[in-house]
Design a protein around this motif. Structure first.
Motif, PDB file in Angstrom:
ATOM      1  N   ILE A 108       0.562  -0.948   0.244  1.00  0.00           N
ATOM      2  CA  ILE A 108      -0.025  -0.066   0.165  1.00  0.00           C
ATOM      3  C   ILE A 108       0.793   0.994   0.492  1.00  0.00           C
ATOM      4  O   ILE A 108       0.699   2.513  -1.093  1.00  0.00           O
ATOM      5  N   VAL A 109       1.945   1.404   0.032  1.00  0.00           N
ATOM      6  CA  VAL A 109       2.931   2.561   1.217  1.00  0.00           C
ATOM      7  C   VAL A 109       3.785   3.000  -0.452  1.00  0.00           C
ATOM      8  O   VAL A 109       4.244   3.869  -0.928  1.00  0.00           O
ATOM      9  N   ILE A 110       4.134   1.896  -1.150  1.00  0.00           N
ATOM     10  CA  ILE A 110       4.974   1.610  -1.921  1.00  0.00           C
ATOM     11  C   ILE A 110       4.227   2.558  -3.397  1.00  0.00           C
ATOM     12  O   ILE A 110       4.504   3.262  -3.729  1.00  0.00           O
ATOM     13  N   SER A 111       2.944   2.114  -3.067  1.00  0.00           N
ATOM     14  CA  SER A 111       1.815   2.436  -4.497  1.00  0.00           C
ATOM     15  C   SER A 111       1.042   3.039  -4.023  1.00  0.00           C
ATOM     16  O   SER A 111       0.983   4.682  -4.986  1.00  0.00           O
ATOM     17  N   ASN A 112       1.412   4.421  -3.145  1.00  0.00           N
ATOM     18  CA  ASN A 112       0.797   4.863  -2.631  1.00  0.00           C
ATOM     19  C   ASN A 112       1.295   5.896  -1.657  1.00  0.00           C
ATOM     20  O   ASN A 112       1.258   6.341  -0.125  1.00  0.00           O
ATOM     21  N   PRO A 113       2.410   6.247  -2.419  1.00  0.00           N
ATOM     22  CA  PRO A 113       3.789   6.777  -0.979  1.00  0.00           C
ATOM     23  C   PRO A 113       3.190   8.307   0.043  1.00  0.00           C
ATOM     24  O   PRO A 113       3.520   8.279   0.302  1.00  0.00           O
ATOM     25  N   ASP A 114       1.893   8.764  -0.729  1.00  0.00           N
ATOM     26  CA  ASP A 114       1.561   9.673   0.297  1.00  0.00           C
ATOM     27  C   ASP A 114       0.641   9.894   1.365  1.00  0.00           C
ATOM     28  O   ASP A 114       0.654  10.441   1.930  1.00  0.00           O
ATOM     29  N   VAL A 115       0.588   8.198   1.151  1.00  0.00           N
ATOM     30  CA  VAL A 115       0.062   8.257   3.019  1.00  0.00           C
ATOM     31  C   VAL A 115       1.285   8.637   4.092  1.00  0.00           C
ATOM     32  O   VAL A 115       0.753   8.693   4.957  1.00  0.00           O
ATOM     33  N   LEU A 116       2.632   8.565   3.562  1.00  0.00           N
ATOM     34  CA  LEU A 116       3.237   8.741   4.097  1.00  0.00           C
ATOM     35  C   LEU A 116       3.394  10.495   4.451  1.00  0.00           C
ATOM     36  O   LEU A 116       3.645  11.200   3.066  1.00  0.00           O
ATOM     37  N   PRO A 117       3.843  10.799   5.290  1.00  0.00           N
ATOM     38  CA  PRO A 117       3.954  12.516   6.274  1.00  0.00           C
ATOM     39  C   PRO A 117       5.121  12.788   5.138  1.00  0.00           C
ATOM     40  O   PRO A 117       6.811  12.435   5.069  1.00  0.00           O
ATOM     41  N   GLY A 118       4.777  13.886   4.677  1.00  0.00           N
ATOM     42  CA  GLY A 118       6.944  15.111   3.884  1.00  0.00           C
ATOM     43  C   GLY A 118       7.731  14.423   3.029  1.00  0.00           C
ATOM     44  O   GLY A 118       7.151  13.184   2.426  1.00  0.00           O
ATOM     45  N   TYR A 119       9.046  13.633   4.005  1.00  0.00           N
ATOM     46  CA  TYR A 119       9.468  13.671   3.393  1.00  0.00           C
ATOM     47  C   TYR A 119       9.636  11.755   3.279  1.00  0.00           C
ATOM     48  O   TYR A 119       9.897  11.248   1.749  1.00  0.00           O
ATOM     49  N   GLN A 120       9.153  11.263   3.987  1.00  0.00           N
ATOM     50  CA  GLN A 120       9.257   9.852   3.897  1.00  0.00           C
ATOM     51  C   GLN A 120       8.791   9.528   2.415  1.00  0.00           C
ATOM     52  O   GLN A 120       9.360   8.839   1.694  1.00  0.00           O
ATOM     53  N   GLY A 121       7.537  10.114   1.986  1.00  0.00           N
ATOM     54  CA  GLY A 121       6.545   9.389   1.119  1.00  0.00           C
ATOM     55  C   GLY A 121       7.568  10.015  -0.170  1.00  0.00           C
ATOM     56  O   GLY A 121       7.439   9.618  -1.132  1.00  0.00           O
ATOM     57  N   ASP A 122       8.407  10.753  -0.173  1.00  0.00           N
ATOM     58  CA  ASP A 122       9.017  11.326  -1.694  1.00  0.00           C
ATOM     59  C   ASP A 122      10.496  10.310  -1.576  1.00  0.00           C
ATOM     60  O   ASP A 122      10.482  10.310  -2.172  1.00  0.00           O
ATOM     61  N   ARG A 123      10.713   9.942  -0.003  1.00  0.00           N
ATOM     62  CA  ARG A 123      11.688   8.495  -0.203  1.00  0.00           C
ATOM     63  C   ARG A 123      11.239   7.418  -1.186  1.00  0.00           C
ATOM     64  O   ARG A 123      12.026   6.783  -1.770  1.00  0.00           O
ATOM     65  N   ILE A 124      10.578   7.328  -0.863  1.00  0.00           N
ATOM     66  CA  ILE A 124       9.562   6.230  -1.336  1.00  0.00           C
ATOM     67  C   ILE A 124       9.264   6.139  -3.229  1.00  0.00           C
ATOM     68  O   ILE A 124       9.142   5.537  -3.628  1.00  0.00           O
ATOM     69  N   ARG A 125       8.659   7.285  -3.345  1.00  0.00           N
ATOM     70  CA  ARG A 125       8.651   7.736  -4.811  1.00  0.00           C
ATOM     71  C   ARG A 125      10.620   8.511  -5.454  1.00  0.00           C
ATOM     72  O   ARG A 125      10.400   8.033  -6.728  1.00  0.00           O
ATOM     73  N   ALA A 126      10.756   8.600  -4.613  1.00  0.00           N
ATOM     74  CA  ALA A 126      12.472   8.626  -5.298  1.00  0.00           C
ATOM     75  C   ALA A 126      13.005   7.114  -5.515  1.00  0.00           C
ATOM     76  O   ALA A 126      14.008   6.908  -6.351  1.00  0.00           O
ATOM     77  N   TRP A 127      12.477   6.002  -5.050  1.00  0.00           N
ATOM     78  CA  TRP A 127      12.886   4.837  -4.928  1.00  0.00           C
ATOM     79  C   TRP A 127      11.942   4.413  -5.894  1.00  0.00           C
ATOM     80  O   TRP A 127      13.283   2.808  -7.175  1.00  0.00           O
ATOM     81  N   THR A 128      11.135   4.567  -6.350  1.00  0.00           N
ATOM     82  CA  THR A 128      10.085   3.315  -7.335  1.00  0.00           C
ATOM     83  C   THR A 128      10.520   4.597  -9.066  1.00  0.00           C
ATOM     84  O   THR A 128       9.978   4.104  -9.751  1.00  0.00           O
ATOM     85  N   ASP A 129      10.667   5.331  -8.904  1.00  0.00           N
ATOM     86  CA  ASP A 129      10.642   7.072 -10.108  1.00  0.00           C
ATOM     87  C   ASP A 129      11.793   7.325  -9.857  1.00  0.00           C
ATOM     88  O   ASP A 129      12.345   8.311  -9.600  1.00  0.00           O
ATOM     89  N   LYS A 130      12.860   6.480 -10.862  1.00  0.00           N
ATOM     90  CA  LYS A 130      14.325   7.343 -11.321  1.00  0.00           C
ATOM     91  C   LYS A 130      14.212   8.156 -11.529  1.00  0.00           C
ATOM     92  O   LYS A 130      15.340   8.644 -11.542  1.00  0.00           O
ATOM     93  N   ALA A 131      13.958   8.845 -11.551  1.00  0.00           N
ATOM     94  CA  ALA A 131      13.361  10.223 -12.647  1.00  0.00           C
ATOM     95  C   ALA A 131      12.595  11.482 -11.778  1.00  0.00           C
ATOM     96  O   ALA A 131      13.415  12.037 -12.655  1.00  0.00           O
ATOM     97  N   PHE A 132      13.086  10.636 -10.362  1.00  0.00           N
ATOM     98  CA  PHE A 132      12.638  11.636  -9.756  1.00  0.00           C
ATOM     99  C   PHE A 132      13.055  12.977  -9.348  1.00  0.00           C
ATOM    100  O   PHE A 132      13.903  12.043  -8.417  1.00  0.00           O
ATOM    101  N   GLN A 133      13.095  14.406  -9.724  1.00  0.00           N
ATOM    102  CA  GLN A 133      14.078  14.740  -9.197  1.00  0.00           C
ATOM    103  C   GLN A 133      15.001  14.359  -8.952  1.00  0.00           C
ATOM    104  O   GLN A 133      15.985  14.196  -7.942  1.00  0.00           O
TER     105      GLN A 133
END
Length: 279
Positions: A108-133
């Motif tokens: 659930i968290v990996i599929s929807n990183p926005d459920v985590l607050p702030g930087y935690q969700g951003d780090r999940i998104r940066a891990w799954t999307d290699k082109a993210f920032q």
């Protein structure tokens, strides 16, 4: 305060020094669980004594550390507690149920990183999307991978790393293993991992030879902490899991962490000496 305006309260200033209480909390939890399990060993197969009460100890510690905005240490403390519960006699069926629950939450968290607050969700998104920032959240991870790849089989030589100069941010801290890989290559990295493996193996041997359960569980807790923290750090620098900001034991810079690790190793050696004397 980080780039998102989130307040990090992981250190307590004491004059010219700072103290990180979470490093002390790891050892404190090990002692508490070792004492509890050794007194209730025969009841650990029951849910109340084997799961509920230990989970309360672990939960209180995890919540306090999480309030520091320190998710990586929260996960580490949680894993240390699970390892001690398993060695203490908690039924494996409870672990199967727990693993299934954690797997569902992770998906659930990996599929929807926005459920985590702030930087935690951003780090999940940066891990799954290699082109993210690529110049933001993935800057350190990308340059860590460049450093590992640059090392090749033999490495570029001790002290000859190029990635540690403004590429891998704060290379003396969480990502020091990538610099080790660059300078010492595959051979050096394998040797270091082997040394950690020997440390864990020796710790387990000492725990097996202890005559009292409390000492055995203390050793298990300490070597589990080192092993889990090492595994997490290596998985992070190789981009196998999201960047959690966890230190490499005995290598990463940090006064409280290094001091507590040396103290814990002293406890293990003291227990080992007592075991050898009796034998």
């Amino acid at each position: 305060v980080n780039r998102n305006g989130e307040d990090f309260k992981r250190w307590i200033p004491i004059g010219p020094f700072t103290l990180q209480p979470s490093d002390i909390a790891k050892f404190a939890l090990i002692l508490v669980l070792a004492g509890y399990i050794s007194k209730n060993y025969r009841k650990m197969k029951y849910f109340k004594e084997g799961v509920l009460f230990p989970a309360l100890f672990i939960g209180v510690c995890c919540v306090l550390i999480y309030l520091e905005n320190h998710l990586s240490c929260t996960l580490l403390v949680f894993m240390i507690g699970l390892a001690m519960m398993f060695c203490g006699g908690t039924r494996w069926q409870y672990y199967v149920a727990g693993i299934c629950f954690v797997a569902v939450v992770a998906i659930i968290v990996i599929s929807n990183p926005d459920v985590l607050p702030g930087y935690q969700g951003d780090r999940i998104r940066a891990w799954t999307d290699k082109a993210f920032q690529p110049l933001g959240l993935r800057w350190q991870t990308n340059n860590s991978l460049y450093a590992i790849g640059s090392g090749g089989f033999w490495g570029v030589g001790l002290g000859n790393s190029k990635q540690k100069y403004l590429y891998v941010s704060e290379p003396q801290n969480d990502f020091i293993f990538s610099i080790v890989c660059e300078e010492l290559g595959f051979i050096g990295a394998t040797l270091i991992i082997g040394l950690f493996g020997i440390l864990f193996w020796r710790g387990v041997k000492i725990a097996q030879r202890c005559e009292d359960r409390f000492s055995s569980l203390v050793v298990i807790g300490i070597v589990s902490q080192v092993a889990i923290q090492t595994i997490f750090n290596i998985l992070v620098v190789t981009d196998t899991i999201p960047n959690t900001g966890i230190a490499l034991p005995f290598f990463s810079y940090g006064g409280t962490s290094l001091l507590m690790l040396c103290f814990e190793m002293g406890v293990v050696l003291s227990i080992s000496r007592k075991v050898n004397t009796k034998n």
